[in-house]
Design an enzyme around this catalytic site. Structure first.
Site, short mmCIF file in Angstrom:
data_model
loop_
_atom_site.label_atom_id
_atom_site.label_comp_id
_atom_site.label_asym_id
_atom_site.label_seq_id
_atom_site.Cartn_x
_atom_site.Cartn_y
_atom_site.Cartn_z
N SER A 247 40.55 48.20 46.33
CA SER A 247 40.14 47.83 44.97
C SER A 247 38.66 48.12 44.78
O SER A 247 37.99 48.62 45.67
CB SER A 247 40.41 46.34 44.74
OG SER A 247 39.61 45.56 45.62
N LYS A 248 38.15 47.78 43.60
CA LYS A 248 36.74 48.07 43.29
C LYS A 248 35.80 47.40 44.29
O LYS A 248 34.76 47.96 44.63
CB LYS A 248 36.42 47.60 41.87
CG LYS A 248 37.01 48.48 40.79
CD LYS A 248 36.59 48.01 39.41
CE LYS A 248 37.18 48.90 38.33
NZ LYS A 248 36.80 48.45 36.97
N ARG A 249 36.16 46.22 44.75
CA ARG A 249 35.26 45.52 45.68
C ARG A 249 35.18 46.22 47.03
O ARG A 249 34.25 46.01 47.80
CB ARG A 249 35.68 44.06 45.85
CG ARG A 249 37.04 43.87 46.47
CD ARG A 249 37.52 42.42 46.30
NE ARG A 249 38.88 42.25 46.75
CZ ARG A 249 39.23 41.95 47.99
NH1 ARG A 249 38.30 41.78 48.91
NH2 ARG A 249 40.48 41.80 48.32
#
Length: 490
Positions: A247-249
């Site tokens: 994911s983005k994280r």
């Protein structure tokens, strides 16, 4: 499995956002497979979701693919241009009894779902509209009553062979009569993708295994239309370092952001190729040409790959060191300009010399600015640890003064003359050359480590080197004055 005479694969992004690492890997695997088999790599833009599709996202996808070197072979196909084709296929299936009109409202369907939820059972459409008489259907159609078109799932089961996951069987009782055409005439994903893959003569569907559950529905559509099936290849997803979905994280951001962060396209290609695939000899540094030669579906793992940006950073450094300065020139100039380190093209040979001095010391293009800014501007501070280590001796200021005088008289201005100057001063002071070089490096750069001092001084030029030594001397005067004041207070 024998390959068809001409392999045709496609990458089919939805332009509702940027091209991220997972999408780039899917595109890359399709590209490598096509090139390995001397086939064709096609691009399709799945833009039937009008409310979310964006033209700027389409351009970003194009730009990212081209930056990565993944050029497609034919004009891109836009699903938004093919709405009538999907509607025609729906009419054909209605005529064959493979599909039916559904006039149920959203409120009615929501109510049925709520009942199923309360009864703790899976919801499936109860085929209310399949029971409607022809006369009732014609009446509703003539009045323009909103309707969808549903696929009539036959009894039985679907079995298919995935080239990674093997034999998969799904009971049709687990498949709802899914919608083919929405009430606004727009096709759903399953219909559009099957029609497009058939019309584009796609031989292999290579995509993430989050699509694995879609495949039985799509096979039913192929069979309903009497079309031959492509081969299916479902690639395991990418995970973050915590073993959760990428994911983005974790860094699942735009490919263009990795470009902006200073990664090289060939390094990024090499890295994402190894996310879930490995060559027979477990090599790590592979050019795009190497990847094309070595790529095979058999090399794709069943297990999900883990994204490790530290490995990407290491790999980018390997590629950086392997580059000729000329190959990096334009990109480095752009970086230096964006950080206001140069306002125009400085002397080309100087920049190439700078790249030569720094490329073994950086891992990204951005580090040419962040780790080498002292080549272009005076240091605004000096490393505290370096001050304690190299500037504690009382004679440092005097050494700088003598070095400044000697530098002013150097001729010719080259590395050999500068080295001779420093070594002669060291000999005169009965010192090791390093006892002058380390303090001088700190004075000229503000840091304790840099490329070779003699090369650095040549790059800076006589005037700049003298001015920076004078600035360091003023700093030492100020520091000495402050220490005297503190001593008097005590």
């Amino acid at each position: 499995m024998l390959m068809p005479k001409l392999v045709r694969v496609r990458f089919a992004p939805s332009p509702t956002g940027y091209l991220h690492i997972g999408g780039a890997r899917t595109a890359l695997f399709n590209f490598l497979f096509a090139r390995h088999h001397e086939g064709q790599f096609l691009l399709r833009i799945e833009d039937t979701d009008v409310s979310r599709s964006k033209e700027e996202a389409v351009q970003q996808i194009f730009n990212s693919l081209r930056w990565l070197g993944l050029e497609w072979d034919e004009e891109p196909v836009y699903q938004s241009d093919r709405i009538h084709r999907y509607q025609k296929i729906c009419q054909d299936m209605l005529a064959k009894g493979k599909a039916y009109y559904c006039f149920c409202t959203q409120e009615q369907l929501d109510k049925k779902r709520e009942i199923a939820r309360k009864e703790k059972r899976d919801y499936q459409y109860d085929r209310t509209c399949l029971q409607l008489l022809d006369a009732v259907i014609h009446e509703k159609l003539s009045k323009g009553v909103p309707r969808t078109v549903r696929f009539l799932v036959p009894e039985g089961q679907t079995t298919f062979q995935d080239m990674i996951h093997g034999k998969i069987t799904v009971q049709h009782s687990q498949i709802d009569d899914f919608i083919l055409l929405r009430s606004d005439g727009q096709p759903v994903y399953h219909l559009a993708v099957v029609v497009d893959d058939h019309d584009m003569k796609i031989t292999h569907v290579i995509r993430g295994d989050d699509h694995l559950s879609n495949t039985p529905k799509q096979i039913l559509l192929y069979q309903a239309m009497g079309w031959p099936l492509p081969s299916f290849v479902h690639v395991p997803l990418i995970l973050g370092p915590d073993q959760k979905r990428f994911s983005k994280r974790h860094g699942a951001i735009s490919v263009e952001i990795y470009k902006d962060k200073g990664y090289l396209p060939d390094a990024l290609i090499n890295f994402i190729a190894l996310l879930g695939w490995a060559p027979k000899k477990n090599e790590e540094i592979l050019s795009i040409a190497d990847l094309i030669v070595r790529f095979s579906i058999k090399g794709i793992h069943k297990k999900s790959a883990v994204f490790d940006e530290q490995k990407l950073l290491w790999m980018n450094g390997v590629y950086m060191r392997s580059k000729h300065p000329e190959d990096l020139y334009d990109a480095v100039v752009d970086v230096l300009r964006s950080h206001a380190l140069i306002d125009a093209f400085k002397d080309r040979q100087n920049i190439l010399k700078y790249i030569h001095l720094m490329k073994d010391r950086v891992k990204t293009l951005q580090e040419f600015a962040s780790k080498g800014d002292y080549f272009f501007k005076d240091p605004v501070a000096y490393d505290e640890k370096g001050i304690k280590t190299y500037w504690n001796a009382k004679n440092v200021k005097d050494l700088f003064s003598q070095l400044k005088t000697r530098i002013a008289n150097i001729h010719p201005w080259n590395e050999q003359s500068i080295e001779k100057c420093i070594r002669e001063l060291a000999e005169k002071q009965n010192m090791q050359a390093g006892e002058i070089m380390h303090p001088t490096r700190l004075a000229l750069t503000g840091v304790s480590a840099s490329p070779g001092l003699f090369e650095l001084i040549v790059f800076l030029g006589k005037e700049t080197a003298i001015l920076r030594l004078e600035k360091a001397m003023k700093y030492l005067d100020l520091k000495s004055g402050l220490q005297d004041e503190v001593g008097q207070l005590k």
